[in-house]
Write a protein that holds these residues in place. Structure first.
Motif, PDB file in Angstrom:
ATOM      1  N   ILE A 147       0.825  -1.217   0.000  1.00 32.87           N
ATOM      2  CA  ILE A 147       0.000   0.000   0.000  1.00 32.87           C
ATOM      3  C   ILE A 147       0.854   1.260   0.000  1.00 32.87           C
ATOM      4  N   SER A 148       2.110   1.113   0.442  1.00 35.46           N
ATOM      5  CA  SER A 148       2.976   2.295   0.472  1.00 35.46           C
ATOM      6  C   SER A 148       3.120   2.912  -0.919  1.00 35.46           C
ATOM      7  N   ASP A 150       0.679   3.083  -3.176  1.00 34.32           N
ATOM      8  CA  ASP A 150      -0.517   3.924  -3.323  1.00 34.32           C
ATOM      9  C   ASP A 150      -0.298   5.254  -2.626  1.00 34.32           C
ATOM     10  N   GLU A 151       0.242   5.154  -1.406  1.00 34.58           N
ATOM     11  CA  GLU A 151       0.407   6.362  -0.598  1.00 34.58           C
ATOM     12  C   GLU A 151       1.340   7.353  -1.280  1.00 34.58           C
ATOM     13  N   LYS A 152       2.444   6.824  -1.823  1.00 30.26           N
ATOM     14  CA  LYS A 152       3.407   7.718  -2.496  1.00 30.26           C
ATOM     15  C   LYS A 152       2.774   8.414  -3.696  1.00 30.26           C
ATOM     16  N   GLY A 154      -0.394   8.907  -4.227  1.00 30.53           N
ATOM     17  CA  GLY A 154      -1.419   9.822  -3.718  1.00 30.53           C
ATOM     18  C   GLY A 154      -0.806  11.138  -3.266  1.00 30.53           C
ATOM     19  N   THR A 155       0.307  11.051  -2.556  1.00 25.81           N
ATOM     20  CA  THR A 155       0.952  12.264  -2.053  1.00 25.81           C
ATOM     21  C   THR A 155       1.443  13.132  -3.205  1.00 25.81           C
ATOM     22  N   MET A 193      -5.036   0.962   5.885  1.00 19.62           N
ATOM     23  CA  MET A 193      -5.006   2.204   5.103  1.00 19.62           C
ATOM     24  C   MET A 193      -5.347   3.391   5.994  1.00 19.62           C
ATOM     25  N   GLY A 212      -4.135   5.626  -1.846  1.00 16.82           N
ATOM     26  CA  GLY A 212      -3.520   5.698  -0.520  1.00 16.82           C
ATOM     27  C   GLY A 212      -4.420   6.271   0.550  1.00 16.82           C
ATOM     28  N   ARG A 245      -8.171   0.182  -4.789  1.00 14.42           N
ATOM     29  CA  ARG A 245      -6.939   0.587  -5.486  1.00 14.42           C
ATOM     30  C   ARG A 245      -7.170   0.890  -6.964  1.00 14.42           C
TER      31      ARG A 245
END
Lengths: 374, 227
Positions: A147-148, A150-152, A154-155, A193, A212, A245
């Protein structure tokens, strides 16, 4: 001597001709095929129609060869009218041979047409199959990523977006939305999440999720909603996009298809640049129809699990449908969320299949938030 | 116009002796040396009209050049030396009113009466024959000079004849050419290293080359250092 007859351009094979072959003018009399080598009148050859043997061939496949039975003399011609003229002048002597050749040619043409069609169909099947294959493969690949990722993404997407200043954390509207997220969070498909909601000032009735768990809600949506449950419906839908996702999937699908095209065509730098731009766009502008339906049902499941009536989501769509056209901002949300009536029906039908539970109203103050926004 | 083919077959060149007003049409870049009394004209047309832009473009499709060079003798007793691009053979074919279908880059020169056009031999042969998609079609009366990679040998076909893909130089239009497998089974043909072959049917002259450029490329390619 042959001036009164129709002439055709062709050639002749005979041992007495230098190099064994020469171009010739061909004349048809009622009993013979006559060939005069060029330059005019050098040598004359003839084959009696009654003993002539016909054959089709040549580089084009349309050249007619007329041979003596011992094959010592061959007269050939490729001109279009030749076979027709031969058919007429031979008065039936060669009809059988001609019609046999005609049939052979037609058969081979049909065969050729069949193969062309078959290869065209095969090509289409390969392209379509390849397209869906890539989509399915990239879908599976996304679920293998942590998931990291997705987070990256998203940021980065959040930073690249030109958003108004978010509302203060203490603002009642923010409190309301944060309360809804807290209620829904335990029922999300991906427990780990980390959802983060910001309320942004804008008249547009809109909300979106980034990969993310980054969720943006416009104040226009809060102002137009009739109940806190309706807002919960929209937020559940957006949270579902994040947990399913969809953002990463659309990126990987675009990239997968570009990669496939690249493998087939070779190096296509320009196409790649275009593709990555498209992928970035696709997160921001909306998901496919299939992804929307998936998010609707997953959102409804979350609402149901949190003891909020999933019909509130349908109600909000109903509201949008009624207001469509009245408020320009509504169009934004609708344009990425097509087929309202169908979606409302889907949600209501899905709700019926879920086990009966008692729904509770949210203990949140929508009117206070709406007041504060005025 | 007289000609003499020199140093066959590995490093062939053709020497022409031209009398005043005689002319020869050559592939661009084929000239090796010439005497001073020759006039060179470069156009996309056939000498004395005919052709033009479209013919030039079509020629390019077949792997020939857009332009043609016409060498015309302005004085008697001129000599012109031409040769092929690759190491290989040249042959002379006297044309008497027929049509010769020549593999992309094998046409080297012809007397100015010969019409040079482009033709194509269908999808399957284009895709799998190892030859180029378009062929040069030479027709008329006169002399035709063809070049090859390796030695050229002529075959008088009467009936059927098989040539490996990539080895065709030219064939007369009275021959039909189809693609087929070398052996009875397709797998066997590939295992035998022959794969697909060109099968000729009919009556006429066929010119083959002893080597083929793609095979050389396959052999050399992996040994070359990347840039």
């Amino acid at each position: 001597m042959f001036d009164s007859y129709e002439s055709f351009q062709g050639g002749v094979f005979h041992a007495s001709v230098p190099e064994g072959r020469a171009g010739a003018s061909i004349y048809l009399t009622h009993s013979e095929i006559v060939a005069k080598t060029q330059p005019e009148g050098e040598q004359t050859f003839s084959i009696r129609l009654s003993e002539c043997q016909l054959d089709l061939g040549g580089a084009s496949g349309r050249m007619l060869f007329c041979r003596t039975p011992d094959r010592s003399l061959t007269i050939f011609c490729e001109e279009k009218g030749f076979a027709q003229a031969l058919h007429q002048d031979a008065m039936g002597t060669l009809s059988e041979q001609l019609s046999n050749l005609c049939m052979t040619q037609r058969r081979s043409e049909n065969q050729f047409r069949f193969w062309v069609m078959a290869s065209a169909v095969l090509l289409v099947v390969l392209c379509v199959g390849g397209y869906y294959g890539v989509l399915a493969a990239s879908r599976a690949a996304v679920h293998a990523l942590p998931i990291s990722v997705d987070e990256k993404i998203g940021t980065i997407a959040m930073q690249s977006m030109d958003l108004e200043e978010p509302l203060d954390e203490e603002h009642p509207a923010n409190q309301l939305v944060a309360g809804i997220v807290d209620r829904l969070k335990p029922h999300a498909a991906i427990r780990e999440m980390d959802f983060n909601v910001v309320v942004v000032e804008s008249d547009e009735v809109n909300a979106f999720a980034l990969p993310g768990g980054e969720i943006v809600v416009y104040t226009g949506l809060i102002e137009q909603a009739e109940s806190a449950e309706q807002i919960a419906g929209v937020i559940a839908h957006e949270m579902s996009h994040a947990t399913l996702r969809h953002g990463l999937q659309s990126v990987s699908q675009s990239l997968g298809i570009i990669a496939a095209i690249q493998i087939m065509i070779g190096d296509v730098g320009g196409l790649l640049a275009l593709g990555s731009e498209l992928a970035q766009e696709s997160i921001l502008t909306g998901y496919s129809r299939g992804a929307e339906t998936e998010a609707d049902l997953e959102g409804a499941r979350m609402l149901h699990a949190a003891h909020i009536d999933p019909k509130s989501m349908a109600e909000f769509f109903e509201l949008l449908k009624e207001q469509q056209g009245d408020i320009p901002g509504v169009i934004a949300w609708i344009s990425t969320h097509p087929q309202h009536a169908q979606r409302i029906e889907n949600i209501i039908n899905y709700e019926k299949t879920l086990p009966k539970v008692e729904y509770h109203l949210l203990d949140l103050d929508l009117s206070a938030a709406q007041q504060a926004l005025k | 116009m007289k000609h003499e083919i020199l140093c066959r077959p590995a490093a062939t060149a053709v020497r022409f002796s031209l009398d005043a007003e005689e002319s020869l049409t050559c592939e661009v870049g084929a000239m090796i040396a010439m005497t001073s009394g020759l006039h060179v004209e470069t156009t996309s047309r056939k000498r004395g009209g005919g052709g033009g832009l479209m013919k030039g473009l079509k020629r390019m499709l077949s792997g020939e050049s857009f332009f043609l060079n016409h060498f015309t003798a302005e004085k008697p007793d001129q000599s012109l030396l031409i040769g092929p691009t690759m190491l290989g053979d040249c042959i002379h074919h006297a044309m008497r009113g027929g049509t010769m279908i020549v593999q992309g880059s094998s046409w080297m020169a012809s007397s100015s009466d010969i019409e040079i056009d482009t033709t194509w031999q269908g999808f399957t042969s284009a895709l799998f024959s190892g030859e180029s998609m378009f062929w040069v079609k030479c027709s008329g009366d006169g002399d035709l000079f063809l070049s090859s990679y390796g030695a050229i040998y002529a075959v008088e076909v009467d009936g059927a004849y098989t040539v490996d893909t990539g080895h065709i130089v030219a064939f007369e239009d009275t021959l039909q050419f189809k693609l087929g497998k070398a052996g009875k089974s397709l797998i066997g043909s590939f295992l035998g290293g022959e794969g697909l072959v060109c099968k000729f049917q009919g009556q006429g002259t066929l010119y083959c080359q002893s080597h083929n450029p793609p095979s050389l490329g396959k052999l050399l390619g992996p040994k070359l250092k990347p840039k």
